[in-house]
Design an enzyme around this catalytic site. Structure first.
Site, PDB file in Angstrom:
ATOM      1  N   ASP A 179      -9.510  16.087 -15.762  1.00  0.00           N
ATOM      2  CA  ASP A 179      -9.761  14.684 -16.090  1.00  0.00           C
ATOM      3  C   ASP A 179      -9.512  14.511 -17.594  1.00  0.00           C
ATOM      4  OD1 ASP A 179     -10.874  12.203 -16.761  1.00  0.00           O
ATOM      5  OD2 ASP A 179     -12.304  12.300 -15.101  1.00  0.00           O
ATOM      6  N   ARG A 187       0.838  -1.224   0.000  1.00  0.00           N
ATOM      7  CA  ARG A 187       0.000   0.000   0.000  1.00  0.00           C
ATOM      8  C   ARG A 187       0.860   1.256   0.000  1.00  0.00           C
ATOM      9  NH1 ARG A 187      -2.066   2.228   4.346  1.00  0.00           N
ATOM     10  NH2 ARG A 187      -2.234   0.283   5.507  1.00  0.00           N
ATOM     11  N   LYS A 208      -9.872   3.063 -19.080  1.00  0.00           N
ATOM     12  CA  LYS A 208     -10.295   3.390 -20.443  1.00  0.00           C
ATOM     13  C   LYS A 208      -9.113   3.226 -21.412  1.00  0.00           C
ATOM     14  CE  LYS A 208     -14.208   4.226 -18.397  1.00  0.00           C
ATOM     15  NZ  LYS A 208     -13.956   4.648 -17.065  1.00  0.00           N
ATOM     16  N   TYR A 218     -18.513  13.328 -15.479  1.00  0.00           N
ATOM     17  CA  TYR A 218     -18.904  11.928 -15.334  1.00  0.00           C
ATOM     18  C   TYR A 218     -19.843  11.794 -14.119  1.00  0.00           C
ATOM     19  CZ  TYR A 218     -18.550   7.051 -13.985  1.00  0.00           C
ATOM     20  OH  TYR A 218     -18.854   5.776 -13.594  1.00  0.00           O
TER      21      TYR A 218
HETATM   22  N1  LCS Z   1     -13.580  10.041 -15.259  1.00  0.00           N
HETATM   23  C1  LCS Z   1     -14.234   9.832 -16.410  1.00  0.00           C
HETATM   24  C2  LCS Z   1     -14.208  10.880 -17.467  1.00  0.00           C
HETATM   25  C3  LCS Z   1     -14.915   8.634 -16.602  1.00  0.00           C
HETATM   26  O1  LCS Z   1     -15.531   8.459 -17.765  1.00  0.00           O
HETATM   27  C4  LCS Z   1     -14.927   7.666 -15.573  1.00  0.00           C
HETATM   28  C5  LCS Z   1     -15.653   6.387 -15.707  1.00  0.00           C
HETATM   29  C6  LCS Z   1     -14.250   7.936 -14.385  1.00  0.00           C
HETATM   30  C7  LCS Z   1     -13.577   9.128 -14.271  1.00  0.00           C
HETATM   31  C8  LCS Z   1     -14.209   6.961 -13.247  1.00  0.00           C
HETATM   32  O2  LCS Z   1     -13.344   5.938 -13.547  1.00  0.00           O
HETATM   33  P1  LCS Z   1     -13.453   4.428 -12.984  1.00  0.00           P
HETATM   34  O3  LCS Z   1     -13.548   4.535 -11.510  1.00  0.00           O
HETATM   35  O4  LCS Z   1     -14.684   3.836 -13.566  1.00  0.00           O
HETATM   36  O5  LCS Z   1     -12.197   3.797 -13.453  1.00  0.00           O
HETATM   37  N2  LCS Z   1     -16.547   6.382 -16.777  1.00  0.00           N
HETATM   38  C9  LCS Z   1     -17.393   5.435 -17.064  1.00  0.00           C
HETATM   39  C10 LCS Z   1     -18.282   5.528 -18.124  1.00  0.00           C
HETATM   40  O6  LCS Z   1     -18.458   6.506 -18.840  1.00  0.00           O
HETATM   41  N3  LCS Z   1     -18.934   4.412 -18.236  1.00  0.00           N
HETATM   42  O7  LCS Z   1     -18.592   3.512 -17.251  1.00  0.00           O
HETATM   43  C11 LCS Z   1     -17.577   4.115 -16.424  1.00  0.00           C
END
Ligand code: LCS
Length: 401
Positions: free
Chosen positions: A192, A67, A217, A120
């Site tokens: 972001d 951690r 992503k 998001y």
């Molecule tokens: N920031 C953006 C722009 C995102 O699209 C997402 C997730 C996150 C942060 C959060 O990331 P995660 O914790 O899921 O790794 N976006 C999603 C979407 O558009 N569809 O499913 C998840």
């Protein structure tokens, strides 16, 4: 960093080279394996009590507990820092863990966070939670006009938080403009960068302080890992590491760091393909009589096309669109797709399609959603790297059937 890893980072290498070799790190005492090992260990053995104490106090470099640091995860962090043009980076177990570490690591009760209006859904949810439970002030504005940004800054504003392109509307924000205003007023800027990856946009070059990714992503790219990364100055990353990363504990597992390191090796190649295919799909959608609006920065009709050309190296793989038949036509189409997978997430080699109002942004109240520009019929498409003709044909048959 432990003696286990040695560093040499030729700055003059191009992005694709850096994405493959750029960590420049050799694992000392290894057996020459091309790919670094996965240090699948929770803890590290000390040679003596004195050594353990010195590692805890920082007198001696070295690993203690995963951690607090793990060599495989550090390889990823160093590569992300290099690719984003940052001093340093940190990895987390999800994009949301990364975002919460940033927000809670910087903002205190009574502070104000100024946000771009389209975010998001879970980021919006977290900001609302901070507002309701921890007395943090949050305001969402369009952030396109410099004067409006200046006016929205309060004496207690400590952070400007934005997504560009925004999920799912593709609205852009001028990074140079916002960071200039923020710097004049001593406020941090966090961006972001999930929708573009460091291959297409590097916010630190525009003066922003912190870059955030859902590495789930494009960085991962293959739909097999959930992860987050942030990058910024040494001091900022140290502050977040020693507070919200260490003590909230949303760290990345070594195996997942390995998957992201593998994903990064093909990032440049994948992004070029996503760009090229998304452009063709966007042009197809724009010319189709059943489609009323297409939001894609690569289309000359996109209101911020010029800004896209200025701050993005390519227009990315995400398209949002509305059908002339509205919500019902969208549902009809989504239920008839064969190749495009009806799934949330984005940035994968597979084409993914989803309905923000009932899926990713369902947590956002309808009125707020409309303010963000998310109509009930809006569809979000993440164009994958399949043959683009097949993607277009699938969309055509689903709309026309
Ligand atoms: N920031 C953006 C722009 C995102 O699209 C997402 C997730 C996150 C942060 C959060 O990331 P995660 O914790 O899921 O790794 N976006 C999603 C979407 O558009 N569809 O499913 C998840």
């Amino acid at each position: 960093m432990s003696k286990l890893l040695t560093k040499m980072m030729p700055k003059e290498w191009g992005f694709a080279t850096q994405a493959i070799h750029g960590d420049g790190i050799k694992v000392e005492g290894g057996i020459g394996s091309l790919v670094p090992p996965i240090y699948q260990t929770s803890t590290f053995v000390f040679e003596s009590v004195e050594q353990g104490a010195n590692r805890f106090s920082g007198l001696e470099e070295g690993y203690v507990y995963t951690r607090l640091g793990n060599p495989t995860v550090q390889l990823l962090e160093q590569k992300i820092a290099l690719l984003e043009g940052a001093d340093s980076a940190l990895a987390f177990g999800s994009g949301m863990a990364a975002i919460s570490a940033v927000l809670m690591g910087i903002v205190r009760t009574g502070d104000h966070i100024l946000c771009s209006r389209s975010l998001y859904g879970c980021t919006f949810g977290l900001l609302k939670l901070m507002e309701e439970r921890y007395q943090v002030e949050v305001s969402l504005i369009e952030m396109t006009d410099e004067e409006e940004v200046r006016k929205a800054i309060r004496p207690n504003t400590t952070l400007i938080y934005l997504e560009t392109p925004a999920n799912p509307t593709m609205e852009l924000i001028d990074l140079a403009m916002v960071s200039k205003v923020a710097k004049e007023t001593g406020i941090y800027t966090a961006v972001d960068n999930t929708f573009l990856s460091p291959y297409l946009q590097r916010p630190i070059e525009y003066g922003c302080d912190i870059v955030i990714h859902s590495a789930t992503k494009y960085i991962g790219g293959h739909g097999d890992v959930v992860a987050g990364v942030i990058a910024g100055s040494h001091d900022m990353m140290k502050q977040i590491q020693m507070t919200t990363q260490k003590d909230l504990g949303g760290i990345l597992a070594p195996m997942d760091a390995f998957l992201l390191l593998r994903g990064l090796k093909t990032l440049a190649l994948r992004m070029e393909q996503h760009n090229g295919s998304a452009q063709l799909v966007a042009e197809f959608l724009e010319s189709h009589p059943f489609v009323s609006r297409v939001y894609y920065p690569g289309l000359p009709s996109f209101p911020q096309h010029e800004l896209a050309k200025k701050q993005m190296k390519g227009f990315g793989g995400i398209i949002a669109f509305e059908l002339t038949g509205g919500y019902e036509a969208a549902v009809h189409m989504l239920n008839r797709l064969n190749l495009c997978r009806l799934a949330v997430s984005l940035g994968d080699v597979d084409t993914l399609i989803q309905h923000p109002a009932s899926m990713t942004h369902s947590i956002v109240p309808q009125e707020e959603r409309w303010k963000m520009g998310i109509s009930d019929g809006l569809v979000r498409l993440s164009v994958g790297i399949e043959e683009v003709e097949d993607i277009i044909e699938d969309l055509r048959q689903a709309m026309e059937r």
